[in-house]
Design an enzyme around this catalytic site. Structure first.
Site, PDB file in Angstrom:
ATOM      1  N   ARG A  57      -4.953   2.530 -17.736  1.00  0.00           N
ATOM      2  CA  ARG A  57      -4.404   3.013 -16.460  1.00  0.00           C
ATOM      3  C   ARG A  57      -2.929   3.383 -16.614  1.00  0.00           C
ATOM      4  O   ARG A  57      -2.463   4.365 -16.042  1.00  0.00           O
ATOM      5  CB  ARG A  57      -4.571   1.977 -15.350  1.00  0.00           C
ATOM      6  CG  ARG A  57      -6.014   1.712 -14.966  1.00  0.00           C
ATOM      7  CD  ARG A  57      -6.740   2.992 -14.508  1.00  0.00           C
ATOM      8  NE  ARG A  57      -8.122   2.753 -14.237  1.00  0.00           N
ATOM      9  CZ  ARG A  57      -9.130   2.975 -15.107  1.00  0.00           C
ATOM     10  NH1 ARG A  57      -8.873   3.438 -16.307  1.00  0.00           N
ATOM     11  NH2 ARG A  57     -10.368   2.744 -14.775  1.00  0.00           N
ATOM     12  N   GLU A  60      -2.933   6.630 -18.305  1.00  0.00           N
ATOM     13  CA  GLU A  60      -3.352   7.643 -17.348  1.00  0.00           C
ATOM     14  C   GLU A  60      -2.197   8.009 -16.390  1.00  0.00           C
ATOM     15  O   GLU A  60      -2.002   9.186 -16.054  1.00  0.00           O
ATOM     16  CB  GLU A  60      -4.546   7.104 -16.557  1.00  0.00           C
ATOM     17  CG  GLU A  60      -5.194   8.093 -15.638  1.00  0.00           C
ATOM     18  CD  GLU A  60      -6.426   7.496 -14.977  1.00  0.00           C
ATOM     19  OE1 GLU A  60      -7.407   8.231 -14.848  1.00  0.00           O
ATOM     20  OE2 GLU A  60      -6.407   6.298 -14.585  1.00  0.00           O
ATOM     21  N   SER A  83      15.310   6.762 -22.890  1.00  0.00           N
ATOM     22  CA  SER A  83      14.978   5.740 -23.872  1.00  0.00           C
ATOM     23  C   SER A  83      13.727   4.979 -23.447  1.00  0.00           C
ATOM     24  O   SER A  83      13.597   4.558 -22.299  1.00  0.00           O
ATOM     25  CB  SER A  83      16.129   4.757 -24.033  1.00  0.00           C
ATOM     26  OG  SER A  83      15.742   3.690 -24.870  1.00  0.00           O
TER      27      SER A  83
END
Length: 104
Positions: A57, A60, A83
């Site tokens: 997730r 995603e 960063s």
């Protein structure tokens, strides 16, 4: 100390400066070799795409929202590289309005 930094270091994903490695070693009762590992160059990441549902997730989120986030960051702060190592991250629990409204 950031809990994300400490847990990341204990999982081998982050490097702690020697004073923080010493503190973590005392706090968690680590051996001398375990303490040294906290200050070594880590092996970052996992195979892609991740197979763990929660890690997937996160992947995603970046794949779907990454281009929009990039555009917003560049609009607000200009071109550059963010960063992935030296930044702050906080975790907090928020009520899910959709779940609350539907009675979950």
């Amino acid at each position: 100390m950031s809990s994300v930094l400490v847990v990341g270091a204990l999982l081998g994903q982050m490097k702690l400066p020697k004073p923080l490695a010493e503190t973590a070693s005392k706090l968690f009762g680590l051996s001398e070799s375990e303490k040294r590992m906290l200050n070594e160059v880590p092996t970052r990441g996992t195979p892609m795409p991740p197979t763990d549902p929660l890690l997937y997730r996160f992947y995603e989120i970046v794949m779907v929202n990454g281009p929009a986030l990039k555009a917003l960051i560049e609009e607000e702060f200009g071109d550059g590289i963010m960063s992935a190592i030296d930044f702050d991250l906080e975790i907090d629990r928020l009520a899910n309005r959709k779940a609350t409204a539907s009675g979950w």
